[in-house]
Structures are given as C-alpha cells and as structure tokens.
Design an enzyme around this catalytic site. Structure first.
Site, short mmCIF file in Angstrom:
data_model
loop_
_atom_site.label_atom_id
_atom_site.label_comp_id
_atom_site.label_asym_id
_atom_site.label_seq_id
_atom_site.Cartn_x
_atom_site.Cartn_y
_atom_site.Cartn_z
N SER A 148 22.76 39.00 -20.18
CA SER A 148 22.73 39.98 -19.08
C SER A 148 21.72 39.48 -18.05
CB SER A 148 22.26 41.34 -19.63
OG SER A 148 21.97 42.23 -18.58
N TYR A 161 16.82 46.77 -24.94
CA TYR A 161 17.96 45.98 -24.43
C TYR A 161 17.45 44.71 -23.74
CZ TYR A 161 22.36 44.92 -22.06
OH TYR A 161 23.51 44.29 -21.61
N1 LIG Z 1 28.56 46.75 -18.74
C1 LIG Z 1 27.53 46.17 -18.17
O1 LIG Z 1 27.02 46.66 -17.12
C2 LIG Z 1 26.95 44.89 -18.75
C3 LIG Z 1 26.03 44.17 -17.96
C4 LIG Z 1 25.49 43.00 -18.49
C5 LIG Z 1 25.83 42.57 -19.75
N2 LIG Z 1 26.71 43.30 -20.51
C6 LIG Z 1 27.03 42.81 -21.85
O2 LIG Z 1 28.42 42.56 -21.95
C7 LIG Z 1 28.81 42.67 -23.32
C8 LIG Z 1 30.08 43.51 -23.39
O3 LIG Z 1 29.77 44.83 -22.94
P1 LIG Z 1 30.80 45.71 -22.12
O4 LIG Z 1 30.21 45.98 -20.79
O5 LIG Z 1 32.17 45.14 -22.17
O6 LIG Z 1 30.70 47.08 -22.93
P2 LIG Z 1 31.74 47.81 -23.92
O7 LIG Z 1 32.99 48.11 -23.23
O8 LIG Z 1 30.95 48.96 -24.50
O9 LIG Z 1 32.00 46.72 -25.05
C9 LIG Z 1 31.09 46.50 -26.10
C10 LIG Z 1 31.88 45.92 -27.26
O10 LIG Z 1 30.99 45.64 -28.34
C11 LIG Z 1 31.54 46.16 -29.54
N3 LIG Z 1 30.47 46.45 -30.49
C12 LIG Z 1 29.37 47.21 -30.30
N4 LIG Z 1 28.64 47.26 -31.43
C13 LIG Z 1 29.31 46.52 -32.36
C14 LIG Z 1 29.07 46.21 -33.72
N5 LIG Z 1 27.98 46.65 -34.37
N6 LIG Z 1 29.96 45.44 -34.37
C15 LIG Z 1 31.07 44.98 -33.74
N7 LIG Z 1 31.35 45.24 -32.45
C16 LIG Z 1 30.47 46.01 -31.77
C17 LIG Z 1 32.32 47.38 -29.09
O11 LIG Z 1 33.37 47.69 -30.00
P3 LIG Z 1 33.41 48.83 -31.13
O12 LIG Z 1 32.69 50.03 -30.60
O13 LIG Z 1 34.86 49.02 -31.37
O14 LIG Z 1 32.69 48.20 -32.30
C18 LIG Z 1 32.93 46.89 -27.79
O15 LIG Z 1 34.10 46.16 -28.07
C19 LIG Z 1 27.62 43.24 -24.08
O16 LIG Z 1 26.95 42.22 -24.76
C20 LIG Z 1 26.74 43.79 -22.97
O17 LIG Z 1 25.37 43.80 -23.33
C21 LIG Z 1 27.27 44.44 -20.02
#
Ligand SMILES: NC(=O)c1ccc[n+]([C@@H]2O[C@H](COP(=O)([O-])OP(=O)(O)OC[C@H]3O[C@@H](n4cnc5c(N)ncnc54)[C@H](OP(=O)(O)O)[C@@H]3O)[C@@H](O)[C@H]2O)c1
Length: 264
Positions: A148, A161
């Site tokens: 991130s 985080y």
């Molecule tokens: N959204 C943002 O603004 C943003 C910004 C910077 C970086 N990121 C990073 O991007 C990545 C993806 O996030 P996203 O934005 O796409 O959010 P998201 O839609 O909430 O996706 C998160 C994914 O992680 C899975 N997950 C969470 N805990 C888990 C566990 N214990 N075991 C297995 N799977 C797990 C969730 O699936 P289940 O709930 O089905 O397990 C979901 O598929 C993350 O690493 C996040 O930190 C996001």
C-alpha cells in the site's frame, strides 16, 4: 520486450473473492493464465470461477484462511496436482482497521499482522522450492506482494495497517535481492485508495469512517499489476496523488505529516 507472458502462466492469487484480487483473476484468465483462486468466502470464489470458465485460461478454487499454514500447503499441493507447479504467487489478501492504537486491544494488531505480513512472509518461504523449480523449467517466476502507499507513508488512525504494510515493504525489498540470484522476481504493488470492499471488512472502524467514494477501480489496479508483472517491475506505486505523497514524505517529512494529520 516482455519479461514474462501471462498466457499459460500458473498463478495463485490470495484474496480473490473481491476487489483487487478478483479483478486481477479476471485479467489473468482473460490473458490465458491458469489461476488458483483463494479466500475464505467459498461461494464468491465459486461464482467467479464459473464466470471465468469461458475465458482463455483456467480457474480453480480452494477456499480457506491464508493465515492457516495447512491451507497454504494445500494450495501449493493443488498447484502441483493441477498444473505441475507455480510461476506467479500473488499475495493480495489483506485486512485493515481504523482507530487510535491505544484504544484498541491486542487482537487487532495480531490479526492485521497475521494476515498482511506473517502469512505473506511464510507463503514466500513455503512456495520458494516450487518457484525455483519453475525457473529450472525455463519460466520466469515471480512473487507479487500487494502492499500500500501506507507502506511508504504512515497516517494516523491506521497504525497496525501501516506497520503491516511497512513490514511487507521492507521484507519485499530484502527478499528481492536474496531471490534475484535464483531468478525469482519480487514485485511490490503499492495501491492508494481503491474502490473495493476493503472498508466493509475492516476489523474495527472506531471513527465510523465513510466509504471511499473516490479512488482507483480494482480493474485499473489489476491492469497496472499485469503490466508490472509482464515487464518485471520491482515496484509500482499507484495513483498520482499516492506517488506525490510518498515523494513529499521522502523530501519533507514534517510537511507530509502536517498534511496527513489535517487530511489523512
Ligand atoms: N482498497 C484500498 O483502498 C487499498 C489500498 C491499498 C492497498 N490495498 C490492499 O489491496 C489488497 C486487496 O484489498 P482490496 O482493496 O481488494 O479489498 P477487499 O475487496 O476487501 O479484498 C480483500 C481480500 O482479502 C481476503 N482476505 C481477507 N482476510 C483473509 C484471510 N484471513 N484469509 C484469506 N483471505 C482473506 C478477502 O476475502 P474473504 O473475506 O473471502 O476471505 C478478500 O478477497 C489488500 O492487501 C489491501 O491491503 C487496498
């Protein structure tokens, strides 16, 4: 020239049930990759896999918790059984929490670090022999860690985080150099705000923070990731504002801190 092809690449994506992981899985299968999808929500993964069945590549599902070592072992076993190995490991699963550190209990810190950092680091160790084998098979293996912008620049209210993504950043930079001689690329993707389900699944939201109405789409993030994976970039920081913030923090930390305290 492309460093690696997506077509026929054997790819494992964690956190594929929504957001960036789901979008990346779509883009990978459209490009002809063989993709194993994992996350905890089996139904969401099954829906995605059946949607992808008509794509150029292939998709399989194995649901489970990425913090569970036995689940990670099974994922690698499926890659071996289905496609005789793995070329690209995408560590994308992640969770967050919002609220002042001193007001939270220790479980919040432990969970964020387990999912965002320890599971990723252990998975790299566990997948290494198979990634090395991929290299010996004449492929260009890669580990793709989704960090991130907050792994470069810290904001208040997201201490666990930020700590987890800073740890992932340092870990990725270190193992990149260790694995270079093995022919395995380590690519760190650092998105900034992305319109996903991330804010719905926060472990805690003490501020009652509003959903993100702005930010990049997961499809746009996935497109950058595919380009970075193909060309073997070491790191990608996403969005113009994200990049400006990271550079401001490097050049003038007090000014970046002031801005983040006011608007972060
Ligand atoms: N959204 C943002 O603004 C943003 C910004 C910077 C970086 N990121 C990073 O991007 C990545 C993806 O996030 P996203 O934005 O796409 O959010 P998201 O839609 O909430 O996706 C998160 C994914 O992680 C899975 N997950 C969470 N805990 C888990 C566990 N214990 N075991 C297995 N799977 C797990 C969730 O699936 P289940 O709930 O089905 O397990 C979901 O598929 C993350 O690493 C996040 O930190 C996001």
């Amino acid at each position: 020239m492309a460093r690696r092809e997506i077509r026929n690449a054997r790819v494992l994506i964690t956190g594929a049930s929504s957001g960036i992981g789901e979008a990346l899985a779509r883009a990978m299968v459209a490009g002809g990759a063989k993709v194993l999808l994992t996350a905890r929500r089996q139904e969401r993964l099954d829906e995605l896999a059946s949607e992808l069945a008509s794509g150029a590549g292939e998709a399989r599902v194995l649901a489970g918790d990425v913090t569970d070592g036995e689940h990670r072992r099974k994922l690698l076993d499926v890659m071996q059984a289905e496609w005789d190995g793995i070329d690209i490991l995408v560590n994308n699963a992640g969770v967050g929490a919002i609220g002042h550190f001193v007001k939270a209990d220790d479980r919040r810190l432990r969970t964020v670090m387990e999912v965002n950092f320890f599971a990723v680091a252990e998975f790299v160790r566990e997948a290494f022999p198979m990634l090395k084998e991929s290299r010996q098979q004449g492929k260009s293996p890669a580990i793709v860690n989704v960090g991130s912008v907050l792994g470069h620049t810290a904001v208040p209210g997201k201490s666990e985080y930020c700590a987890s993504k800073f740890a992932l950043h340092g870990f990725s930079d270190s193992v990149r150099n260790e694995l270079k001689r093995e022919g395995i690329d380590v690519i760190l993707i650092s998105p900034s705000t992305t319109k996903s389900e991330f804010t719905d699944s926060l472990l805690e939201d003490q501020g009652g923070t509003a959903k993100n109405p702005y930010g990049m789409t997961p499809d746009a993030v996935a497109a950058h990731m595919i380009r970075g994976i193909r060309t073997g970039r070491r790191e990608i920081i996403l969005s113009v504002s994200g990049t400006l913030l990271v550079w401001l923090d490097r050049i003038c930390p007090p000014l970046a801190s002031l801005i983040l305290r006011r608007f972060g």
